[in-house]
Design a protein around this motif. Structure first.
Motif, PDB file in Angstrom:
ATOM      1  N   UNK A  17       0.649  -1.254  -0.146  1.00 22.29           N
ATOM      2  CA  UNK A  17       0.004  -0.077  -0.018  1.00 22.29           C
ATOM      3  C   UNK A  17       0.862   1.378  -0.292  1.00 22.29           C
ATOM      4  N   UNK A  18       1.852   1.248   0.667  1.00 23.85           N
ATOM      5  CA  UNK A  18       2.949   2.245   0.824  1.00 23.85           C
ATOM      6  C   UNK A  18       3.742   2.430  -0.598  1.00 23.85           C
ATOM      7  N   UNK A  19       4.043   1.519  -1.312  1.00 20.66           N
ATOM      8  CA  UNK A  19       5.242   1.768  -2.349  1.00 20.66           C
ATOM      9  C   UNK A  19       4.633   1.194  -3.538  1.00 20.66           C
ATOM     10  N   UNK A  60      12.815   1.551   7.294  1.00 16.37           N
ATOM     11  CA  UNK A  60      12.703   2.606   6.111  1.00 16.37           C
ATOM     12  C   UNK A  60      12.964   1.649   4.688  1.00 16.37           C
ATOM     13  N   UNK A 106      12.717   1.514   1.628  1.00 15.31           N
ATOM     14  CA  UNK A 106      13.757   1.778   0.410  1.00 15.31           C
ATOM     15  C   UNK A 106      15.078   1.797   0.933  1.00 15.31           C
ATOM     16  N   UNK A 107      15.422   1.920   2.229  1.00 18.31           N
ATOM     17  CA  UNK A 107      16.699   2.090   2.542  1.00 18.31           C
ATOM     18  C   UNK A 107      17.344   0.803   3.189  1.00 18.31           C
ATOM     19  N   UNK A 118      17.462  -5.045   0.673  1.00 16.09           N
ATOM     20  CA  UNK A 118      17.066  -4.986  -0.436  1.00 16.09           C
ATOM     21  C   UNK A 118      18.067  -5.469  -1.712  1.00 16.09           C
ATOM     22  N   UNK A 119      19.304  -5.372  -1.036  1.00 16.36           N
ATOM     23  CA  UNK A 119      20.542  -6.165  -1.978  1.00 16.36           C
ATOM     24  C   UNK A 119      20.566  -7.635  -1.820  1.00 16.36           C
TER      25      UNK A 119
END
Lengths: 325, 278, 522
Positions: free
Chosen positions: C123-125, C180, C182-183, C187-188
């Motif tokens: 919903x956020x991204x 957070x 996106x940070x 993610x990697x």
């Protein structure tokens, strides 16, 4: 002016040039249409205002322009080349991961072309007007005049596809997990085509330069004197002509060594060579500003570095040269 | 005339000039030879060359006449080569002349500026410039010009440095001629020969550079240049070699001719360096 | 269409065995093996919740999973949801989850993860899930560890189509909740539940996926390893296939002309399946705000002037199908009861003349996705000039195109959009006036606005039965085909080329994005 002073002077000048380049790059790149957030959203095939806002904030694009410039320059002063939000990696890591491949490719191409080019140029000059001269000059011109990417694609078709001698793309055999010597040989095998392709152009350039330079020196007074004194022909060519003729070639090579780093974009593209030339091009078409700026900066720094080294070598080799120019 | 004789004795140079004249003739005659737009599909795609005399060089992926493309491309490629070289000369010559003539601080500043442009990798700079200004004729010409001027400036500066100590220049200074007048009437005319030589070589590099930009998708889609044609046909090297071969060969011939002619000029202008004689 | 082309060098016996494989499913899959696949261009990241680029989906679709999968007929199939129920009033969806599913880091996958993913994270991204969840969903709740209930505000027919892996990939709550997103350094190192795990990503070279030994579906996957190779030049990719460096060329990775040539190689198969969910629809968007382009007659003239058959047969090498309107013939609710356009320059001239066109130059924005699109621009420019319309092609790179398209800086713009299985999700967005917003190249960028069309699309999305939806969609197709807010050019086919000994490669409606779960190598 002693060597240390000279070196310090050059370094200061180099740093100033680099600083100016960093600023110019920033302004140049930011003048391009499009931004990284929009590109990311566009590639995903879906976007809304909220996503773009989130991404812009991530990329730091919501800051005032001058603030962005200041953050960027401040980072560079502390050797921090920034962070690529697109790739979720510090820029320096991305560049360092790619730099060895580029150095290997351009280094090999550079050495091959310098050695082969000067040798061929010298040979052509020695035989000026004879058929071997014609062949060398014609070949050199031919390689110089053919688009590089065309040679690259043709060589893939001929040597990789038709003859099966070498792999057509890549840096190593993916999935083979070679180590040690086997890996080195594997990489060397992959290196042949791109290095030769990239090297051909420069071979042609050096051959032509060397030939011209040799002929010029051959007409100089000190060579005539040597001949008059009865020094044998091969000795005159070797000791008097070639030695002096190579100087301008080395100057050119010094200038080009730095340029090679950024100049391998085409070769890296066609041969899927994972170097920084390709990194730069991808960053450009994705507006991954921090990576693009980083690559520009590093390659400019290498040009400055190579220039200083060339001057230094000159100064040491030939104390008569006034290194102020 | 001594110069013409020397030039004519150089077989390569004569061949070069002949090729160039042929290319120029094709470029001028293009609208007469092929009045139709070279973009118009006129036959079946992938028609092989030397089969149908209406399409002597065959057709491309869309069935467009390659021969028409080639002669129209001659116009575009030559124009890009010449105009971008002019751009480089317009920047490089005055800059080099001023630097060489003024000397001192001005020289130092201008040469730093030149060095600055030589430090940024030139092909990369050209790519970025074209991307920023969007790929169209003007920006391509400008980008090629911007990355090619530094050698011109250096050359002119060197020439001016040596010329300004000559007696006739000193004489002009003594009789009180203004500096711009001295530069334009006494110094620059004597640097024209090396500039022409360099310019002829630069036209060739500009044509090559344009083809590389085209390959990366940074060409002007409204102009059929040779570079565009090579790039567009490159994926068909295996089964329709002619699509990229003929324009590639045209580039090759033209660059070759420019170099031969340029070297011939150089030798004819500097008899001391004449090739093939010891 | 499943083309099986055998080369001359192939022995008869081998050829026979390949034909026998028409029913490949019947064959017992072999374990092990490595497959090399081309991915183009290099994905920016593999965290599929944050990025849904084409290449990201191709790779990450094997790392992440969603509640449902879709077969080639776009019928929902179980994936992380073992079964699902829709209440009679079509407002409550209850999903039962598979048992024993583990994240790649060993933690169990539960209803908490599903609620976190759909209600918070996406919903956020996620730009596609966000509008759906905000407009249609009342609440998402955990019933027990293996049951999730989604309650809608009103019936929403396309709901069951929204759980495809790129649209709703399941994200591990224990890694992302409270961070957070996106940070997040994770993610990697993407952690999913899928059949493959990320082993290594050598930027600019390859992405290496290895088998998930703890995969919940016992016996799957069959393959041990997948290497996704990054080869930037299209001609070099074709040669890489021919020299044996790669086994699979994904859709769009080689030039269309190479498709025909490569398909004829020995042991080479070609399929255009696996794109049913996306059904890419290509068109030219006229900017109806710009003078003559706002004139319907002029747009109809353009449509008659363009030789769409030539585009399909010559530019695209015969791949694809001519569309009749906004909805692809592969998507639900398609109707061919619409005004049709053929290549008719004479009629085009007439209409253009009647429209009052005075010779102004029309700027045609080229889509910078490779040589084929450039050829298409060139041939359409020629078509239009033949009927007296002046055209200037504008070239730019991808960011330039995105900006110009998003900010309406064009006269005619190429684009192709995914249909996403239902007109409410993939089609309406290009025509409804509420979606005229700058900043998004996939919005209604041409600026077409028609209250009747707005209402038809709005009603069709929430009409309770498929029959009612069909009626409304048939009507809207008729209106749009007459008004031509965009000029539909092609229902695109993206061929996947692969070695025939790679079996079961494309088994679902989202093609190679999630196909490696079942693929095996002979």
């Amino acid at each position: 002016m002693n060597l240390a002073q000279f070196l310090a002077g050059r370094l200061v000048k180099g740093v100033l040039v680099l600083f100016a380049i960093a600023v110019l790059n920033f302004l140049l790149i930011r003048a391009a249409p499009g931004d990284p957030a929009q590109v990311l959203a566009g590639e995903a095939g879906a976007a809304d205002a909220q996503l773009l806002e989130q991404l812009r904030a991530r990329f730091g694009l919501d800051q005032p322009f001058l603030t962005q410039l200041w953050i960027y320059l401040k980072g560079y002063l502390t050797f921090d080349l920034g962070f690529s939000y697109r790739q979720q990696q510090p820029v320096l890591n991305l560049i360092m991961e790619r730099l060895p491949a580029t150095l290997l490719l351009t280094g090999a191409a550079f050495l091959v072309s310098l050695v082969v080019g000067t040798a061929m140029g010298a040979l052509a000059a020695r035989r000026a007007g004879k058929w071997s001269d014609s062949i060398i000059t014609t070949l050199a011109l031919a390689f110089y005049a053919t688009p590089l990417f065309w040679i690259a694609l043709m060589s893939q078709i001929v040597f990789a596809l038709k003859l099966g001698l070498v792999p057509n793309v890549g840096y190593e055999t993916i999935g083979a997990n070679y180590t040690g010597l086997a890996r080195a040989l594997d990489i060397a095998h992959h290196l042949i085509l791109p290095a030769l392709t990239l090297g051909l152009f420069f071979t042609a350039l050096y051959a032509r330069m060397m030939r011209a330079s040799m002929l010029e020196v051959a007409g100089a007074d000190f060579v005539k004197t040597a001949r008059a004194k009865g020094v044998s022909q091969p000795r005159v060519w070797r000791r008097h002509v070639a030695r002096n003729a190579i100087l301008p070639v080395v100057t050119l090579a010094g200038l080009q060594a730095g340029q090679l780093v950024g100049g391998a974009v085409l070769t890296e593209t066609v041969f899927a060579w994972p170097g920084i030339g390709r990194l730069m091009f991808d960053a450009l078409v994705q507006r991954d500003y921090s990576v693009l700026l980083g690559v520009f900066f590093i390659s400019s720094a290498m040009v400055v570095g190579f220039n200083i080294i060339t001057d230094l070598v000159y100064r040491i080799a030939d104390p008569r040269i006034e290194a102020s120019a | 005339m001594n110069f013409l004789k020397r030039f004519a004795r150089n077989r390569g140079a004569v061949i070069g000039i002949l090729i160039l004249l042929t290319v120029i003739a094709f470029a001028i005659l293009a609208p007469t030879l092929y009045p139709q737009s070279p973009w118009r599909p006129v036959a079946r795609p992938f028609l092989a060359p030397f089969v149908n005399e209406r399409f002597p060089l065959g057709t491309d992926t869309l069935g467009r006449n390659l021969a028409a493309g080639l002669v129209h491309g001659a116009r575009v490629s030559l124009m890009i080569g010449i105009v971008s070289t002019l751009v480089a000369l317009v920047i490089g010559v005055p800059l080099g002349a001023v630097a060489g003539y003024a000397g001192g601080f001005v020289d130092d500043a201008l040469m730093r500026f030149t060095e600055f442009f030589q430090t940024i990798p030139s092909f990369a700079l050209a790519i970025v410039l074209v991307a920023i200004l969007q790929p169209q004729l003007g920006s391509i010409v400008l980008a090629i010009g911007v990355v090619s001027w530094p050698p011109v400036a250096r050359l002119v500066r060197g020439e001016v440095l040596s010329l300004k100590t000559r007696e006739y220049v000193q004489a002009a200074v003594t009789i009180g001629q203004s500096t711009p007048r001295i530069i334009f009437s006494q110094v620059l005319p004597n640097t024209i020969a090396p500039i022409i030589v360099m310019g002829s070589l630069m036209i060739g590099s500009a044509i090559l550079l344009e083809s590389s930009l085209s390959f990366l998708g940074l060409g002007d889609p409204n102009l059929m240049s040779w570079g565009y044609m090579v790039g567009a046909g490159r994926t068909r090297l295996l089964d329709a070699w002619w699509i990229s071969f003929f324009p590639g060969f045209a580039i090759f011939l033209t660059v070759l001719a420019l170099n031969l002619a340029g070297e011939g000029l150089n030798d004819a202008l500097n008899p001391r360096l004449a090739r093939g004689r010891e | 269409m499943m083309a099986r082309v055998t080369g001359l060098r192939l022995s008869l016996a081998l050829a026979a065995s390949i034909f026998a494989l028409g029913a490949a499913v019947a064959q017992e899959p072999k374990k092990g093996g490595t497959v090399h696949v081309v991915v183009q261009p290099e994905p920016p990241m593999l965290m599929q919740g944050l990025n849904q680029n084409g290449p990201t989906n191709m790779v990450a679709g094997n790392i992440y999973e969603s509640l449902l999968r879709y077969n080639e007929k776009l019928e929902p199939q179980p994936s992380l949801a073992k079964s699902w129920e829709i209440s009679p009033d079509a407002k409550v969806y209850t999903f039962k989850l598979q048992e024993g599913v583990k994240w790649h880091d060993g933690k169990p996958f539960t209803a908490d993860d599903v609620v976190f993913t759909l209600d918070k994270f996406l919903r956020d991204v996620h730009p596609r899930w966000r509008p759906i969840v905000n407009a249609q969903v009342e609440k998402i709740e955990k019933v027990d560890d293996l049951t999730v209930k989604i309650t809608l505000k009103q019936p929403f027919g396309p709901m069951v189509m929204t759980q495809e892996v790129a649209s709703a990939p399941m994200i591990p709550k224990h890694i992302y909740d409270g961070t957070d997103y996106r940070a997040n350094p994770a993610n990697n190192t993407p952690i999913g539940t899928g059949p493959f795990k990320l082993k290594e990503w050598k930027k600019g070279s390859y992405i290496h996926l290895v088998k998930n030994e703890d995969y919940w579906l016992k016996g799957k996957p069959n393959l041990d390893e997948i290497y996704w190779q990054i080869i930037p030049d299209a001609a070099a990719r074709a040669v890489a296939y021919e020299t044996g460096k790669v086994d699979v060329l994904t859709g769009g990775s080689v030039d269309v002309y190479d498709v025909a040539r490569l398909s004829k190689l020995p042991n080479t198969c070609m399929t255009t399946k696996g794109w049913e969910m996306f059904a890419p629809h290509a068109w030219l968007t006229p900017n109806v705000r710009n003078g003559i382009l706002g004139n319907k007659q002029f747009r109809q003239g353009l449509m008659y002037a363009i030789d769409r058959e030539f585009g399909k047969d010559v530019v695209w090498g015969g791949l694809g199908k001519l569309p009749t309107g906004p909805i692809s013939s592969k998507t639900k609710f398609y109707s061919d009861d619409v005004p049709k356009y053929t290549y008719d320059p004479a009629k085009a001239k007439e209409l253009i003349k009647a429209s009052g066109y005075k010779g102004e130059t029309i700027r045609l924005l080229n889509l910078p996705y490779g040589e084929t699109w450039s050829r298409w621009s060139e041939s359409i420019k020629q078509n239009l000039e033949d009927v007296g319309v002046k055209v200037q092609i504008e070239n730019t790179d991808v960011p330039g195109w995105t900006q110009k398209a998003s900010n309406w800086d064009f006269d005619l713009n190429f684009n192709f959009l995914y249909q996403l299985g239902d007109p409410a999700m993939g089609v309406a967005r290009s025509y409804i006036s509420s979606n005229i917003a700058k900043g998004n190249p996939f919005a209604n960028v041409g600026g077409y606005s028609n209250p009747e069309v707005d209402k038809l699309f709005a009603d069709a999305a929430i009409a309770p039965t498929d029959k009612e939806r069909q009626e409304l969609y048939t009507k809207v197709q008729k209106v749009l085909a007459d008004e031509l807010p965009v000029l539909w050019l092609l229902e695109m086919d993206f061929p996947t080329i692969y070695r025939c000994n790679v079996k079961n490669l494309v088994t679902t409606g989202v093609g190679v994005n999630d196909g490696f779960r079942d693929a095996w190598k002979e």
